[in-house]
Design a protein around this motif. Structure first.
Motif, PDB file in Angstrom:
ATOM      1  N   LYS A 102       2.040 -33.943 -35.824  1.00 40.15           N
ATOM      2  CA  LYS A 102       2.683 -33.103 -34.811  1.00 40.15           C
ATOM      3  C   LYS A 102       3.628 -32.149 -35.517  1.00 40.15           C
ATOM      4  O   LYS A 102       4.354 -32.551 -36.437  1.00 40.15           O
ATOM      5  CB  LYS A 102       3.450 -33.954 -33.802  1.00 40.15           C
ATOM      6  N   ASN A 107      -0.074 -30.582 -31.854  1.00 41.64           N
ATOM      7  CA  ASN A 107      -0.797 -31.720 -32.419  1.00 41.64           C
ATOM      8  C   ASN A 107      -2.034 -31.270 -33.205  1.00 41.64           C
ATOM      9  O   ASN A 107      -2.641 -30.231 -32.905  1.00 41.64           O
ATOM     10  CB  ASN A 107      -1.232 -32.675 -31.306  1.00 41.64           C
ATOM     11  N   LYS A 127       0.388 -41.316 -37.794  1.00 45.16           N
ATOM     12  CA  LYS A 127       0.864 -40.060 -37.253  1.00 45.16           C
ATOM     13  C   LYS A 127       2.104 -39.603 -38.009  1.00 45.16           C
ATOM     14  O   LYS A 127       2.999 -40.399 -38.298  1.00 45.16           O
ATOM     15  CB  LYS A 127       1.176 -40.177 -35.761  1.00 45.16           C
TER      16      LYS A 127
END
Length: 792
Positions: free
Chosen positions: A26, A59, A94
Motif C-alpha cells: 500500500k 494498493n 503486506k
C-alpha cells in the motif's frame, strides 16, 4: 471435448498454489493519503520481472514469486522521490510505503513516470502496450485491434488507407496467414507484449515485398529461473459455433530456454454472396450460400541455448494440419429486360481440402559488444502440401419449374500443390563512432508445383471436356542490404539505406509445353530524418520503394471451372508491381500524431471477374490492370484520463486516382475517402475493464471495385477473476454493417456484389495461467514466412 477441457482446467487450478508466493503493498503520501497510479517494478538481480500500478486505494499486488527469494521493489511517481527497497518472499504479506514530494531546483530537474503511450521514432510509430489498459487481459489480436493506424476486419489486419500488412514478432517476419495466423496471435497473452511498432515505410533490412508496411510485436524479455504454463478456450458464435483451444509452456533455466504451444480450432461460418450482373439483354441475379467448416491443428516448439556470454544458438519447428471442407448452394434467376423471369439455374457444390506444413528454423546470434551490436544468422526450410477437390452440379429450369432438356452440368476440379522454400539470412549490427550500421545478405529459393485436373459432363456419362496440367514455378531471390543511422545533432537524426534484390523466375507448363521466364534486378532505397524541436514536438520524414510479387498459383494458366458459367484461370505473364512511399509526420507530446503521406504505384495486380455478353461466361483472372496514386492525411489523438479512461481517435482522409491500362475492360476511378475510428477503454475496477470501439468508412476503391459506406460497432468486456483466471466477452459488428457493397463496370457490363461473411459474432474467452505469468519467451519467427503466403 468439454469434459476433458474442464478436467484440465481443474487440475491446473489445483496445482497452481503449490508454485506461487505473493506480496501486497500500500502506498500513501506524507499526509497519509492514498496514492494511485504509482509505477511499481518487481526486480530480481538486475532483471525487471513484473510491472504494476497502484489503484485508487494505493494498493498493488505481485503474485507467483519464488519462495524464499530476494526481490527488489522500485516505486516511481511524477513529482515524488523514488523508493527502492528489497524483501524476501514469504516473510512479508503486506508492506506500506510513504512517498514524499520532491523539491526541484533550477540546477536539477528530474522527470519520472512511464513511457508515453505512443512514441514517434525516425522510421516507425511505437504503441507502448505495457502502459495501456489493453495489456490488462486479452491476447495479441485484441491489442492489435486497438493499435493506432491498424484495422482488423474478421481478424484480417491492415494499415488504414494502405492495405494488408506483414506481421513480425521481435523483428522476425511471420507471414503464416488466415486461421493459422489468428490462432498464433491468440496464443500470445497481452501482458507479455511490451510494445507494437507500426512501420509504414520499412527500412532496408526487411524484405522489400509488400506495399502496406509491417506490424512488429515486441515481447518482454524472459528472465532466468522462470517457467509458466497457460491454457485457453474460446467459443465464438456467428451463424454457427466455433471453438478454439490452446495451451502454451515457457521455461528458462541457466543457459536453456524453451517455448512451446498447441492450438486447435473446429467450427464453421456462413458466407453469403449476392452477385448481380447486368448484361445488355439479361440480368443475372444470384444468391450463393456456403457453409465453410474448419478443422485445424498447429504446434510450435522452440529451444535457445546460450553457449557463452557472446554466442547463442537456437532452433524452432512449426507444424500445421488443416482439413477444411465446405458445402454451397447457388440459385441464379435469369431475368429478361422486361422484368419477366426467363429461367432458373440451381446448383450445389462441395469442397474438401487437406493442408499440412512444416517449418524449421536454425539460428545463431553472436554479440559484438554493447548497444545491440551483433551478428545474426538464420537458416529456414518450409514445406507444405495442399490437396483440394471441388465438385459442382447444376440444372436449368423454366419459370414454372420444368427442367430444360440437355442443361445439366457436372464438374470436378482436383488439385495438388507442393511448395518448398529454403532461405538464408545474415544480419550484422555495428556501431562505429557516431554511426549505427546495419548490413547483410539474404538468399531465398522457392519451388511451387501444381497438378490440376478439370472435368465437366452434361450427364454422368457424356464428357464435355477433361483437362489436366502440371505447372511448376521456380523463384530465386538474392538480396544485399545496408543502412546507416546517426544523430547529426541533439535535434536531428538521419537514417538511410539501400536494398538490392536480384530475382529470377521460371514457370513451366508440362502439358501445354510452354515455358515462362523473367529476370530482374531492382534497387529499393530508404531515407528517414527526424527533427526534435523540443521534448514534446518532433517532425519526421520517410521515403521507401517497395515491390509486390504475384502469388504462385495466380500464374498457372490452367482453367478451373467453379460452375457452368464461371471459371478461374491464372496469368503466367503477371509482373511484380512497384510503389514509392513518402511520409511526413509530426508528434506533439505523444498525444497528437499527424501524418501527410503519398503513394505512387505502377502495374498494380487486381483480381477481376470479366463477364462476356454473348456467352454469359464470367472469367476470373489476375492482371496488371492499373497505375495508382494516393495522397492522404492522418491524425491520431490519444487521451488518458487518470487511470480509468483511455481513448484513441483516428481520422484518415485520402484521394486516390486509378488509371486503367484498358478502359474498355475497366474504367478509370477517382475517389475521396474518409475513415474515422474511436476506441475507448474503461477501467471499471481493478478486475473489470470494458472497451467500446467503432469505425466509419466512406465510399472507397477496393481493387477495381467501388465499395459502399460501412461502419462497425464493437463492445468488449473483460473480468480478471484472479491472477490465474481471465474471462472475456466480445461482441463484434453488433449492427451487422461492416461489409458494404461492391460495384464495378467490367467489359461494359455492370456488376454488383452484396456479400456477407459472418462478421457479427459473440466470443467468450476463458484463460488460465500459472508460473511467472507477466513475461513470455522471445519467440523467433521464420525468415522464409514471406514466401509461404504466396504459395496458395
Amino acid at each position: 471435448m468439454s469434459k476433458y477441457l474442464l478436467s484440465f482446467f481443474l487440475i491446473l487450478q489445483f496445482l497452481s498454489p503449490v508454485f506461487a508466493q505473493s506480496v501486497e503493498g500500500k502506498i500513501i503520501t506524507a499526509e497519509n493519503k492514498n496514492l494511485e497510479f504509482v509505477t511499481i517494478k518487481l526486480i530480481h538481480d538486475t532483471t525487471v520481472l513484473q510491472y504494476s500500478s497502484s489503484d485508487q486505494n494505493g494498493n498493488f499486488t505481485f503474485n507467483n514469486l519464488k519462495e524464499k527469494s530476494t526481490y527488489r521493489l522500485k516505486l516511481q511517481h511524477t513529482g515524488f522521490a523514488d523508493i527502492d527497497t528489497t524483501f524476501i518472499s514469504g516473510h512479508l504479506k503486506k508492506m506500506t510505503f510513504r512517498m514524499t514530494e520532491k523539491v526541484n531546483t533550477l540546477k536539477e530537474v528530474v522527470v519520472n513516470g512511464n513511457k508515453p503511450l505512443i512514441e514517434r521514432k525516425v522510421d516507425r510509430l511505437v504503441f507502448n502496450v505495457q502502459n495501456s489498459m489493453v495489456s490488462l487481459s486479452g491476447d495479441a489480436m485484441d491489442v492489435l485491434k486497438f493499435t493506432p493506424l491498424v484495422m482488423a476486419e474478421n481478424d484480417a489486419l491492415s494499415i488504414i488507407g494502405k492495405g494488408s500488412v506483414t506481421i513480425m514478432v521481435n523483428d522476425k517476419i511471420l507471414r503464416i496467414s488466415g486461421d493459422d495466423l489468428t490462432s498464433y496471435l491468440r496464443s500470445i497473452p497481452s501482458e507479455s507484449i511490451e510494445s507494437i511498432e507500426v512501420i509504414t515505410v520499412p527500412p532496408s533490412k526487411f524484405s522489400a515485398a509488400g506495399n502496406a508496411g509491417i506490424l512488429n510485436i515486441k515481447l518482454k524479455k524472459i528472465v532466468n529461473d522462470f517457467w509458466s504454463a497457460s491454457a485457453r478456450s474460446i467459443f465464438t458464435q456467428t451463424t454457427h459455433p466455433t471453438i478454439n483451444l490452446g495451451a502454451g509452456f515457457n521455461y528458462k533455466k541457466d543457459r536453456l530456454s524453451l517455448y512451446s504451444s498447441l492450438n486447435m480450432t473446429e467450427g464453421s461460418v456462413l458466407f453469403i454472396e449476392k452477385p448481380h450482373i447486368a448484361y445488355n439483354t439479361q440480368d443475372w441475379n444470384t444468391i450463393s450460400k456456403k457453409r465453410s467448416f474448419s478443422k485445424y491443428y498447429n504446434g510450435r516448439i522452440q529451444a535457445d541455448y546460450k553457449v557463452s556470454e557472446k554466442l547463442s544458438v537456437g532452433a524452432q519447428a512449426f507444424l500445421n494440419d488443416n482439413r477444411p471442407h465446405a458445402n454451397d448452394n447457388t440459385i441464379t434467376n435469369i431475368m429478361q429486360k422486361t422484368g419477366l423471369l426467363d429461367s432458373i439455374i440451381n446448383g450445389n457444390g462441395s469442397q474438401n481440402s487437406t493442408t499440412n506444413s512444416l517449418g524449421l528454423n536454425f539460428n545463431s546470434t553472436y554479440s559484438l559488444g554493447k548497444d545491440g551490436q551483433e551478428i545474426v544468422l538464420d537458416l529456414d526450410h518450409y514445406r507444405s502440401n495442399f490437396d483440394n477437390f471441388r465438385s459442382f452440379n447444376s440444372e436449368t429450369f423454366l419459370p414454372n419449374g420444368t427442367p430444360i432438356q440437355n442443361n445439366k452440368w457436372y464438374s470436378g476440379n482436383n488439385g495438388q500443390n507442393v511448395f518448398i522454400n529454403t532461405s538464408f539470412n545474415l544480419d550484422v549490427e555495428q556501431k562505429i563512432k557516431m554511426f549505427d550500421i546495419n548490413y547483410g545478405i539474404n538468399f531465398s529459393t522457392s519451388r511451387n508445383r501444381n497438378n490440376l485436373q478439370s472435368v465437366a459432363t452434361s450427364r454422368i456419362t457424356d464428357t464435355i471436356f477433361n483437362y489436366s496440367d502440371e505447372f511448376e514455378f521456380k523463384e530465386n531471390i538474392g538480396s544485399l542490404f545496408f543502412s546507416i543511422n546517426t544523430a547529426i545533432s541533439k535535434k536531428i537524426d538521419l537514417k538511410a539505406g539501400l536494398r538490392i534484390e536480384n530475382t529470377t523466375t521460371e514457370g513451366i507448363s508440362n502439358t501445354l509445353v510452354k515455358k515462362y521466364e523473367n529476370k530482374y534486378m531492382k534497387f529499393f532505397p530508404t531515407l528517414y530524418t527526424s527533427y526534435k524541436i523540443n521534448e514534446k514536438n518532433v517532425f519526421s520524414l520517410g521515403y521507401g520503394r517497395r515491390i509486390e510479387r504475384p502469388a504462385f498459383l495466380a500464374m498457372n494458366p490452367f482453367a478451373r471451372y467453379i460452375s457452368k458459367y464461371y471459371y478461374t484461370v491464372g496469368n503466367p505473364y503477371l509482373l511484380p508491381s512497384f510503389s514509392h512511399n513518402i511520409e511526413m509526420n509530426y508528434s506533439n507530446n505523444s498525444n497528437l500524431n499527424l501524418s501527410l503521406y503519398t503513394n505512387f504505384a505502377k502495374e498494380q495486380i487486381a483480381q477481376t471477374a470479366i463477364p462476356y455478353e454473348n456467352s454469359k461466361m464470367v472469367v476470373d483472372t489476375m492482371q496488371n490492370f492499373y497505375d495508382m496514386s494516393t495522397v492522404g492525411f492522418t491524425a491520431i489523438y490519444t487521451l488518458r484520463k487518470s487511470n480509468w479512461l483511455e481513448s484513441s481517435f483516428v481520422f484518415n482522409g485520402y484521394h486516390r486516382n486509378i488509371k486503367q491500362y484498358d478502359n474498355k475492360i475497366v474504367p478509370d476511378y477517382n475517389v475521396n475517402v474518409i475513415y474515422l475510428s474511436l476506441d475507448n477503454n474503461f477501467k471499471v475496477s481493478k478486475k473489470i475493464t470494458t472497451q467500446l470501439s467503432s469505425f466509419y468508412y466512406s465510399p472507397q476503391i477496393t481493387g477495381i471495385f467501388r465499395r459502399s459506406p460501412r461502419f462497425n460497432v464493437n463492445l468488449n468486456f473483460r473480468y480478471k477473476i484472479n491472477e490465474q483466471w481471465d474471462l472475456a466477452l466480445f461482441a463484434n459488428d453488433i449492427l451487422k454493417t461492416q461489409q458494404g457493397k461492391l460495384k464495378a463496370i467490367v467489359n461494359s457490363v455492370q456488376q454488383t456484389y452484396d456479400n456477407y461473411y459472418d462478421s457479427r459474432s459473440i466470443r467468450l474467452s476463458i484463460s488460465f495461467r500459472f508460473g511467472s505469468m507477466n513475461i513470455n519467451a522471445r519467440q523467433r519467427n521464420f525468415i522464409s514466412d514471406k514466401e509461404k503466403q504466396r504459395a496458395y
